[in-house]
Motif scaffolding. Structure first.
Motif, PDB file in Angstrom:
ATOM      1  N   GLY A  55       0.793  -1.227   0.000  1.00 51.33           N
ATOM      2  CA  GLY A  55       0.000   0.000   0.000  1.00 51.33           C
ATOM      3  C   GLY A  55       0.818   1.266   0.000  1.00 51.33           C
ATOM      4  O   GLY A  55       0.293   2.353  -0.273  1.00 51.33           O
ATOM      5  N   ASP A  56       2.112   1.167   0.307  1.00 47.67           N
ATOM      6  CA  ASP A  56       2.968   2.360   0.263  1.00 47.67           C
ATOM      7  C   ASP A  56       3.129   2.807  -1.189  1.00 47.67           C
ATOM      8  O   ASP A  56       3.320   1.985  -2.097  1.00 47.67           O
ATOM      9  N   TYR A  57       3.064   4.112  -1.395  1.00 51.90           N
ATOM     10  CA  TYR A  57       3.225   4.627  -2.761  1.00 51.90           C
ATOM     11  C   TYR A  57       4.018   5.927  -2.731  1.00 51.90           C
ATOM     12  O   TYR A  57       4.136   6.586  -1.707  1.00 51.90           O
ATOM     13  N   ARG A  58       4.556   6.263  -3.893  1.00 48.92           N
ATOM     14  CA  ARG A  58       5.266   7.528  -4.072  1.00 48.92           C
ATOM     15  C   ARG A  58       5.069   7.981  -5.512  1.00 48.92           C
ATOM     16  O   ARG A  58       5.172   7.181  -6.447  1.00 48.92           O
ATOM     17  N   LEU A  59       4.768   9.261  -5.677  1.00 51.19           N
ATOM     18  CA  LEU A  59       4.629   9.817  -7.021  1.00 51.19           C
ATOM     19  C   LEU A  59       6.003  10.004  -7.646  1.00 51.19           C
ATOM     20  O   LEU A  59       6.979  10.358  -6.983  1.00 51.19           O
ATOM     21  N   SER A  60       6.063   9.769  -8.953  1.00 50.77           N
ATOM     22  CA  SER A  60       7.300   9.969  -9.697  1.00 50.77           C
ATOM     23  C   SER A  60       6.932  10.407 -11.107  1.00 50.77           C
ATOM     24  O   SER A  60       5.764  10.731 -11.391  1.00 50.77           O
ATOM     25  N   TRP A  61       7.920  10.414 -11.981  1.00 51.36           N
ATOM     26  CA  TRP A  61       7.712  10.920 -13.341  1.00 51.36           C
ATOM     27  C   TRP A  61       8.447  10.055 -14.348  1.00 51.36           C
ATOM     28  O   TRP A  61       9.561   9.606 -14.102  1.00 51.36           O
ATOM     29  N   VAL A  62       7.826   9.854 -15.498  1.00 56.06           N
ATOM     30  CA  VAL A  62       8.492   9.349 -16.697  1.00 56.06           C
ATOM     31  C   VAL A  62       8.264  10.413 -17.754  1.00 56.06           C
ATOM     32  O   VAL A  62       7.130  10.592 -18.232  1.00 56.06           O
ATOM     33  N   GLY A  63       9.303  11.135 -18.089  1.00 59.71           N
ATOM     34  CA  GLY A  63       9.118  12.305 -18.935  1.00 59.71           C
ATOM     35  C   GLY A  63       8.234  13.306 -18.210  1.00 59.71           C
ATOM     36  O   GLY A  63       8.465  13.636 -17.043  1.00 59.71           O
ATOM     37  N   GLU A  64       7.193  13.789 -18.885  1.00 59.39           N
ATOM     38  CA  GLU A  64       6.268  14.734 -18.270  1.00 59.39           C
ATOM     39  C   GLU A  64       4.996  14.044 -17.772  1.00 59.39           C
ATOM     40  O   GLU A  64       4.049  14.720 -17.367  1.00 59.39           O
ATOM     41  N   ARG A  65       4.980  12.730 -17.794  1.00 58.53           N
ATOM     42  CA  ARG A  65       3.797  11.984 -17.340  1.00 58.53           C
ATOM     43  C   ARG A  65       4.028  11.512 -15.902  1.00 58.53           C
ATOM     44  O   ARG A  65       4.982  10.798 -15.614  1.00 58.53           O
ATOM     45  N   GLN A  66       3.129  11.939 -15.019  1.00 56.09           N
ATOM     46  CA  GLN A  66       3.266  11.564 -13.614  1.00 56.09           C
ATOM     47  C   GLN A  66       2.776  10.137 -13.410  1.00 56.09           C
ATOM     48  O   GLN A  66       1.735   9.727 -13.935  1.00 56.09           O
ATOM     49  N   VAL A  67       3.542   9.380 -12.649  1.00 53.03           N
ATOM     50  CA  VAL A  67       3.224   7.981 -12.388  1.00 53.03           C
ATOM     51  C   VAL A  67       3.231   7.738 -10.878  1.00 53.03           C
ATOM     52  O   VAL A  67       3.760   8.534 -10.098  1.00 53.03           O
ATOM     53  N   ILE A  68       2.640   6.609 -10.485  1.00 55.93           N
ATOM     54  CA  ILE A  68       2.599   6.199  -9.088  1.00 55.93           C
ATOM     55  C   ILE A  68       3.389   4.902  -8.965  1.00 55.93           C
ATOM     56  O   ILE A  68       3.059   3.908  -9.617  1.00 55.93           O
TER      57      ILE A  68
END
Length: 436
Positions: A55-68
């Motif tokens: 259940g732990d998550y962190r937002l990140s990025w691939v290029g300009e698309r935000q991912v979880i």
């Protein structure tokens, strides 16, 4: 200064003269996102240690698309082969809302606030309101069409690969396996730092740099600038042009490792004389900043010379397109490049250590981290000079280009740092991918 409308061919042969429009053209940048960041490449998204529990998550990025990046539930029978790490795009499949707004946290599921579409941790759609309509007496109002299948409307799922606790993701179903992508030339240097070690998270730095994203890749593929630009490196001997060094790259020229060993002797005047950043009389008020303690894992079998060993004090690994892994004496970090347009990128530093570090070593790693980050004694110089470079490119001039010909115009590996071969190698690969 823009590229021609059709993005016509690079006018110069080879890859030693990079046109200014490669850093300033908005149309070209959009193609970079599609061909590189959203194409058949692996992009770094984080460390597995950042999401230790289900259940732990962190937002990140691939290029300009935000991912979880999220830790999913894994059946007991699959735990030997499935890390449970998932990466999904932070965009609701219903109306496109970027639904997750907290940078990190713990969740049982993801719920879009707009219309309450609910997703499992792996991105599958779990349910939605009024799917079967609302009863009104004998009638049913609304509802999804008969052909609506909940299994067809999950979040965009990225391919995920975890290597030694490093998490990579790709939007492409055709990208090669991660270890093949990294290549046998680079893998030994990743293994040296990470293999068999449990990571611990020490902290973050973030900055926004007003320059093209490729300039930071160039900066860490440029081995001779540290002994000229950085007062700390040249004055205190952490990185100088006369050090034993090696430049390694993968077969495509896209990834690289700069390897060097700090000199045991004193000053070599041939590499400090006339260098304005060298401050002979500079002294530290706190010597602990240079309290370097060699670690056993520094010494490894030399991949280039079977039967011998090598013990670098520095390795700087660039994994195209978005990751730099720094081992500068006892300081360890990943650096994530997040493009924000043709003239800006975010730079996220994640400092780490190892679970078996002593408290003294952890403090040492944190002290040495003061050399790096946005206000680091060393790295502040890099952010500033990248901005200066971008300003120069924007001035334009017909046919303007950089000159990267130190050590020649080829793309061969070297056993010294007085070269720009790694930059030329990256642009030779970039030209192929971008078809310019």
């Amino acid at each position: 200064m823009n590229a021609p409308q059709a993005l016509s061919r690079w006018s110069q042969p080879g890859s030693s003269r990079v046109p200014f429009w490669a850093y300033t053209d908005a149309q070209l940048y959009q193609r970079e996102l599609d061909n590189i960041f959203y194409g058949k490449h692996w992009c770094y998204v984080g460390l597995e240690v950042e999401i230790p529990q289900v259940g732990d998550y962190r937002l990140s990025w691939v290029g300009e698309r935000q991912v979880i990046m999220v830790r999913d539930r894994v059946a007991p029978k699959d735990r030997g082969t499935d890390t449970g790490v998932r990466v999904v795009e932070n965009r609701c499949a219903h109306r496109g809302v970027r639904f997750c707004q907290q940078p990190h946290g713990t969740a049982r599921s993801f719920v879009c606030p707009y219309h309450q579409w609910t997703y499992k941790l792996n991105g599958d759609l779990a349910g939605l309101p009024f799917k079967d309509g609302v009863k009104d007496g004998e009638c049913v109002n609304g509802g999804m069409p008969p052909g609506f299948d909940i299994k067809d409307h999950g979040l965009t799922k990225l391919r995920v690969a975890v290597l030694h606790g490093l998490v990579f993701a790709s939007f492409s179903d055709e990208v090669e396996p991660l270890e093949d992508y990294l290549g046998p030339q680079v893998m030994p240097w990743l293994n040296r730092i990470f293999q068999g070690r449990q990571l611990t998270l020490l902290g973050y730095n973030r900055q926004r740099i007003p320059g093209n994203w490729k300039l930071m890749m160039e900066n860490i593929k440029d081995p001779y600038h540290p002994g000229l630009l950085h007062t700390w490196f040249v004055t205190f001997g952490l990185w100088r042009a006369d050090q034993k060094s090696r430049m390694v790259m993968d077969a495509h020229g896209r990834h690289a490792v700069m390897i060097s060993r700090r000199n045991d002797g004193g000053e070599n005047k041939t590499v400090t004389e006339g260098v304005t950043s060298f401050k002979a009389n500079m002294a530290l008020n706190d010597d602990r900043l240079l309290d370097v303690v060699p670690e056993p894992w520094w010494k490894v079998p030399d991949p280039s010379n079977p039967g011998s060993e090598i013990m670098p004090t520095v390795t700087m690994i660039t994994l195209f397109p978005s990751l730099i892994i720094q081992q500068q004496v006892n300081s360890l970090s990943t650096r994530h490049i997040v493009p924000r347009g043709e003239g800006t990128f975010d730079f996220v530093w994640t400092h780490f250590g190892f679970a078996d570090d002593t408290p003294e070593m952890t403090r040492r790693r944190l002290r040495q981290a003061n050399l790096f980050g946005p206000a680091g004694f060393v790295s502040a110089d890099d952010g500033e000079v990248i901005e200066f470079s971008q300003d120069g490119f924007r001035q334009g001039g017909e046919g303007g280009a950089t000159l990267c010909e130190l050590g020649g115009t080829g793309t061969e590996a070297t056993e010294h740092m007085v070269t720009e071969t790694l930059i030329r190698s990256m642009y030779a690969y970039w030209k192929k991918v971008m078809a310019v």
